[in-house]
Design an enzyme around this catalytic site. Structure first.
Site, PDB file in Angstrom:
ATOM      1  N   GLY A  94       0.854  -1.184   0.000  1.00  0.00           N
ATOM      2  CA  GLY A  94       0.000   0.000   0.000  1.00  0.00           C
ATOM      3  C   GLY A  94       0.885   1.227   0.000  1.00  0.00           C
ATOM      4  O   GLY A  94       1.846   1.303  -0.760  1.00  0.00           O
ATOM      5  N   SER A 126       5.695  -5.323  -1.191  1.00  0.00           N
ATOM      6  CA  SER A 126       5.669  -3.922  -1.595  1.00  0.00           C
ATOM      7  C   SER A 126       6.047  -2.993  -0.431  1.00  0.00           C
ATOM      8  O   SER A 126       7.199  -2.961  -0.025  1.00  0.00           O
ATOM      9  CB  SER A 126       4.300  -3.578  -2.181  1.00  0.00           C
ATOM     10  OG  SER A 126       4.306  -2.326  -2.795  1.00  0.00           O
ATOM     11  N   ALA A 127       5.099  -2.257   0.143  1.00  0.00           N
ATOM     12  CA  ALA A 127       5.408  -1.375   1.268  1.00  0.00           C
ATOM     13  C   ALA A 127       5.998  -2.158   2.429  1.00  0.00           C
ATOM     14  O   ALA A 127       6.913  -1.690   3.121  1.00  0.00           O
ATOM     15  CB  ALA A 127       4.152  -0.634   1.717  1.00  0.00           C
ATOM     16  N   HIS A 163       8.590  -3.283  -7.251  1.00  0.00           N
ATOM     17  CA  HIS A 163       7.921  -2.997  -8.527  1.00  0.00           C
ATOM     18  C   HIS A 163       8.905  -2.343  -9.514  1.00  0.00           C
ATOM     19  O   HIS A 163       8.500  -1.495 -10.328  1.00  0.00           O
ATOM     20  CB  HIS A 163       6.730  -2.047  -8.353  1.00  0.00           C
ATOM     21  CG  HIS A 163       5.757  -2.446  -7.292  1.00  0.00           C
ATOM     22  ND1 HIS A 163       4.828  -3.446  -7.467  1.00  0.00           N
ATOM     23  CD2 HIS A 163       5.562  -1.975  -6.035  1.00  0.00           C
ATOM     24  CE1 HIS A 163       4.097  -3.562  -6.363  1.00  0.00           C
ATOM     25  NE2 HIS A 163       4.537  -2.685  -5.480  1.00  0.00           N
ATOM     26  N   GLU A 198       8.717  -7.168 -10.516  1.00  0.00           N
ATOM     27  CA  GLU A 198       7.498  -7.852 -10.094  1.00  0.00           C
ATOM     28  C   GLU A 198       7.584  -9.342 -10.420  1.00  0.00           C
ATOM     29  O   GLU A 198       7.926  -9.729 -11.536  1.00  0.00           O
ATOM     30  CB  GLU A 198       6.278  -7.224 -10.754  1.00  0.00           C
ATOM     31  CG  GLU A 198       6.078  -5.774 -10.331  1.00  0.00           C
ATOM     32  CD  GLU A 198       4.652  -5.305 -10.526  1.00  0.00           C
ATOM     33  OE1 GLU A 198       3.948  -5.883 -11.370  1.00  0.00           O
ATOM     34  OE2 GLU A 198       4.250  -4.355  -9.829  1.00  0.00           O
TER      35      GLU A 198
END
Length: 236
Positions: A94, A126-127, A163, A198
């Site tokens: 997020g 991700s985060a 990413h 990714e």
């Protein structure tokens, strides 16, 4: 670079790759890694502003066929104790600024470091992967809130750029590429940055870092040319 031999980390570029459902491409590795039927989920990055309850339910649905009990950290009144008691911890993606600010506001950053140092499995996407680096200075997110510090968990001796996108030679976009942004970062910061494409992830165990998946990762170091790291054991 020395890594705490107690660390058990899965540092994942993304929770979802093109053409697949949430966590589906990495689910088997995920489940094998945590070796537990209970999982504490940290939903504070709130992608697209989703509520903590809905984000937690998304993880519960994704892992339902594996009979894993998923609970959200936000559900506990005593959040430090929830982290202390966790059998495995998953920090979702997020907005990294929001995630880190919330953890600082709740005074949970230090507690997470302590538990990971005890060997509790930690998965970040991700985060949540940005959080494993030295700082969040190489996130792709907008600074929608202001954490008291950009210092992250510092479990890894470098920063993550999840990413990671390669320059598109056919693009008409004239803005900075991801590589240019990281070069800008290195004008003021010395730590290495690992660009994770990714579908790639890092597995950290017994003091070793392994690049998993079929793609290479791009390593950026200050005052040096970027290099490609092939899947397998990482040494630098």
């Amino acid at each position: 670079m020395d890594i705490n031999p107690m660390y058990n980390l899965l540092v994942v570029s993304t929770s979802t790759i093109y053409g697949s459902e949430f966590l589906s491409y990495i689910k088997e590795d995920f489940v094998d890694f945590i070796q537990s039927d209970e999982l504490l989920f940290v939903p504070y990055a709130s992608p697209s502003g989703i509520s903590f309850d809905k984000y937690t339910a998304k993880v519960q649905y994704a892992l339902a066929d594996k009979n894993i009990k998923v609970t959200g950290l936000h559900e506990y009144q005593n959040k430090k104790k929830a982290i202390q008691d966790a059998k495995a911890i998953f920090v979702g993606g997020g907005n990294t600024f929001l995630l880190l600010k919330t953890l600082y506001d709740l005074d949970l950053v230090h507690q997470l470091r302590i538990q990971v140092a005890k060997g509790i499995p930690y998965i970040g996407t991700s985060a949540g992967s940005n959080l494993t680096g030295l700082t969040i200075g190489t996130t792709n997110d907008m600074p929608i809130v202001y954490p008291p510090s950009f210092e992250a968990l510092s479990l890894l001796p470098f920063n993550i750029n999840p990413h990671y996108l390669d320059p598109d030679p056919n693009s008409t976009h004239k803005g900075e590429t991801r590589e240019t942004r990281i070069q800008e970062f290195h004008q003021f910061n010395s730590q290495p940055v690992l660009g994770l494409r990714e579908g790639s992830w890092l597995k950290v165990s017994q003091g070793k870092i392994t690049l998993e998946g079929s793609l290479s990762a791009r390593l950026f170091q200050a005052n040096a040319e970027a290099i490609e790291l092939t899947p397998g054991l990482i040494n630098f």
